[in-house]
Write a protein that holds these residues in place. Structure first.
Motif, PDB file in Angstrom:
ATOM      1  N   MET A   1       0.853  -1.165   0.000  1.00 39.50           N
ATOM      2  CA  MET A   1       0.000   0.000   0.000  1.00 39.50           C
ATOM      3  C   MET A   1       0.903   1.233   0.000  1.00 39.50           C
ATOM      4  SD  MET A   1      -2.939   1.097   2.762  1.00 39.50           S
ATOM      5  CE  MET A   1      -3.938  -0.324   2.451  1.00 39.50           C
ATOM      6  N   SER A   2       0.587   2.196  -0.825  1.00 37.39           N
ATOM      7  CA  SER A   2       1.423   3.386  -0.932  1.00 37.39           C
ATOM      8  C   SER A   2       1.265   4.268   0.310  1.00 37.39           C
ATOM      9  CB  SER A   2       1.066   4.175  -2.190  1.00 37.39           C
ATOM     10  OG  SER A   2      -0.215   4.742  -2.056  1.00 37.39           O
ATOM     11  N   ARG A   3       2.251   5.101   0.531  1.00 34.27           N
ATOM     12  CA  ARG A   3       2.270   5.944   1.727  1.00 34.27           C
ATOM     13  C   ARG A   3       1.071   6.890   1.816  1.00 34.27           C
ATOM     14  NH1 ARG A   3       7.256   7.553   5.010  1.00 34.27           N
ATOM     15  NH2 ARG A   3       7.869   5.635   4.017  1.00 34.27           N
ATOM     16  N   PRO A   4       0.651   7.562   0.732  1.00 29.64           N
ATOM     17  CA  PRO A   4      -0.538   8.423   0.863  1.00 29.64           C
ATOM     18  C   PRO A   4      -1.784   7.657   1.279  1.00 29.64           C
ATOM     19  CG  PRO A   4       0.657   8.974  -1.131  1.00 29.64           C
ATOM     20  CD  PRO A   4       1.289   7.733  -0.580  1.00 29.64           C
ATOM     21  N   TRP A   5      -1.954   6.450   0.767  1.00 25.66           N
ATOM     22  CA  TRP A   5      -3.122   5.663   1.144  1.00 25.66           C
ATOM     23  C   TRP A   5      -3.033   5.214   2.588  1.00 25.66           C
ATOM     24  CZ3 TRP A   5      -7.529   6.004  -0.961  1.00 25.66           C
ATOM     25  CH2 TRP A   5      -7.644   6.295  -2.314  1.00 25.66           C
ATOM     26  N   ARG A   6      -1.828   5.001   3.089  1.00 23.89           N
ATOM     27  CA  ARG A   6      -1.680   4.653   4.501  1.00 23.89           C
ATOM     28  C   ARG A   6      -2.171   5.799   5.379  1.00 23.89           C
ATOM     29  NH1 ARG A   6       3.578   1.185   5.796  1.00 23.89           N
ATOM     30  NH2 ARG A   6       3.375  -0.327   4.142  1.00 23.89           N
ATOM     31  N   TRP A   7      -1.873   7.047   4.970  1.00 25.44           N
ATOM     32  CA  TRP A   7      -2.319   8.186   5.768  1.00 25.44           C
ATOM     33  C   TRP A   7      -3.826   8.377   5.656  1.00 25.44           C
ATOM     34  CZ3 TRP A   7       0.249   9.629   9.704  1.00 25.44           C
ATOM     35  CH2 TRP A   7       1.626   9.436   9.734  1.00 25.44           C
ATOM     36  N   VAL A   8      -4.412   7.997   4.544  1.00 23.12           N
ATOM     37  CA  VAL A   8      -5.872   8.008   4.443  1.00 23.12           C
ATOM     38  C   VAL A   8      -6.458   7.012   5.441  1.00 23.12           C
ATOM     39  CG1 VAL A   8      -7.822   7.433   2.933  1.00 23.12           C
ATOM     40  CG2 VAL A   8      -5.945   8.846   2.066  1.00 23.12           C
ATOM     41  N   VAL A   9      -5.817   5.850   5.555  1.00 24.27           N
ATOM     42  CA  VAL A   9      -6.261   4.847   6.530  1.00 24.27           C
ATOM     43  C   VAL A   9      -6.153   5.404   7.950  1.00 24.27           C
ATOM     44  CG1 VAL A   9      -5.702   2.593   7.533  1.00 24.27           C
ATOM     45  CG2 VAL A   9      -5.757   2.865   5.054  1.00 24.27           C
ATOM     46  N   VAL A  10      -5.093   6.156   8.241  1.00 23.68           N
ATOM     47  CA  VAL A  10      -4.933   6.754   9.573  1.00 23.68           C
ATOM     48  C   VAL A  10      -6.099   7.690   9.878  1.00 23.68           C
ATOM     49  CG1 VAL A  10      -3.530   8.327  10.948  1.00 23.68           C
ATOM     50  CG2 VAL A  10      -2.424   6.566   9.608  1.00 23.68           C
ATOM     51  N   VAL A  11      -6.417   8.566   8.937  1.00 26.52           N
ATOM     52  CA  VAL A  11      -7.490   9.538   9.163  1.00 26.52           C
ATOM     53  C   VAL A  11      -8.836   8.835   9.338  1.00 26.52           C
ATOM     54  CG1 VAL A  11      -8.779  11.431   8.097  1.00 26.52           C
ATOM     55  CG2 VAL A  11      -6.287  11.401   7.997  1.00 26.52           C
ATOM     56  N   VAL A  12      -9.122   7.871   8.478  1.00 29.99           N
ATOM     57  CA  VAL A  12     -10.405   7.163   8.552  1.00 29.99           C
ATOM     58  C   VAL A  12     -10.492   6.349   9.838  1.00 29.99           C
ATOM     59  CG1 VAL A  12     -11.789   5.347   7.474  1.00 29.99           C
ATOM     60  CG2 VAL A  12     -10.787   7.145   6.071  1.00 29.99           C
ATOM     61  N   ALA A  13      -9.423   5.632  10.191  1.00 36.42           N
ATOM     62  CA  ALA A  13      -9.436   4.822  11.414  1.00 36.42           C
ATOM     63  C   ALA A  13      -9.586   5.695  12.653  1.00 36.42           C
ATOM     64  CB  ALA A  13      -8.161   3.989  11.506  1.00 36.42           C
ATOM     65  N   THR A  14      -8.936   6.850  12.654  1.00 37.17           N
ATOM     66  CA  THR A  14      -9.053   7.757  13.793  1.00 37.17           C
ATOM     67  C   THR A  14     -10.478   8.288  13.919  1.00 37.17           C
ATOM     68  OG1 THR A  14      -6.736   8.378  13.569  1.00 37.17           O
ATOM     69  CG2 THR A  14      -8.128   9.844  14.843  1.00 37.17           C
ATOM     70  N   GLY A  15     -11.072   8.681  12.800  1.00 40.78           N
ATOM     71  CA  GLY A  15     -12.449   9.180  12.831  1.00 40.78           C
ATOM     72  C   GLY A  15     -13.445   8.118  13.259  1.00 40.78           C
ATOM     73  N   VAL A  16     -13.304   6.935  12.719  1.00 41.58           N
ATOM     74  CA  VAL A  16     -14.210   5.842  13.080  1.00 41.58           C
ATOM     75  C   VAL A  16     -14.011   5.466  14.545  1.00 41.58           C
ATOM     76  CG1 VAL A  16     -14.702   3.393  12.666  1.00 41.58           C
ATOM     77  CG2 VAL A  16     -14.476   4.956  10.744  1.00 41.58           C
ATOM     78  N   GLY A  17     -12.763   5.421  14.983  1.00 47.93           N
ATOM     79  CA  GLY A  17     -12.490   5.118  16.388  1.00 47.93           C
ATOM     80  C   GLY A  17     -13.093   6.154  17.322  1.00 47.93           C
TER      81      GLY A  17
END
Length: 120
Positions: A1-17
């Motif tokens: 997974m590319s680095r920008p998509w990893r940061w998208v995962v961070v933002v989404v996981a943080t919001g959902v959490g």
């Protein structure tokens, strides 16, 4: 997974959490939070913020890392040509090479901070 998509995962996981923790704080199955609605919302928000910070830290550590060394090469050589790819000590997310060499040509790609090799 590319680095920008990893940061998208961070933002989404943080919001959902945050939303899950806030909902859990509103529900309060153990009866630990205050009875008054405004106090309950404040405490649930603080609890959700703390949980979101923990999630962001953990997933951000994953996203900020190199993600392991990855190398991809698709090459075609003919005649006496050579195609070489070096990933180095760390490929830091990946080194890609798509090369075609014909005749007496040489393609050499290095990545990841590798020192130049000396021919002996």
């Amino acid at each position: 997974m590319s680095r920008p998509w990893r940061w998208v995962v961070v933002v989404v996981a943080t919001g959902v959490g945050f939303l899950i923790a806030f909902g859990f704080g509103q529900w309060d199955p153990f009866g630990w939070f205050p009875e008054k609605d405004s106090d309950r919302i404040s405490v649930a928000g603080a609890f959700a913020g703390a949980m979101a910070a923990v999630i962001a830290l953990a997933v951000g550590w994953w996203a900020g890392g190199s993600g392991g060394s990855s190398l991809n090469q698709r090459a075609r050589a003919s005649g006496t040509s050579q195609i070489t790819q070096h990933g180095g000590r760390t490929a830091s997310g990946g080194v890609n090479q798509h090369a075609r060499a014909d005749g007496d040509s040489r393609i050499d790609q290095r990545g990841g901070g590798e020192a130049e090799e000396q021919a002996s």
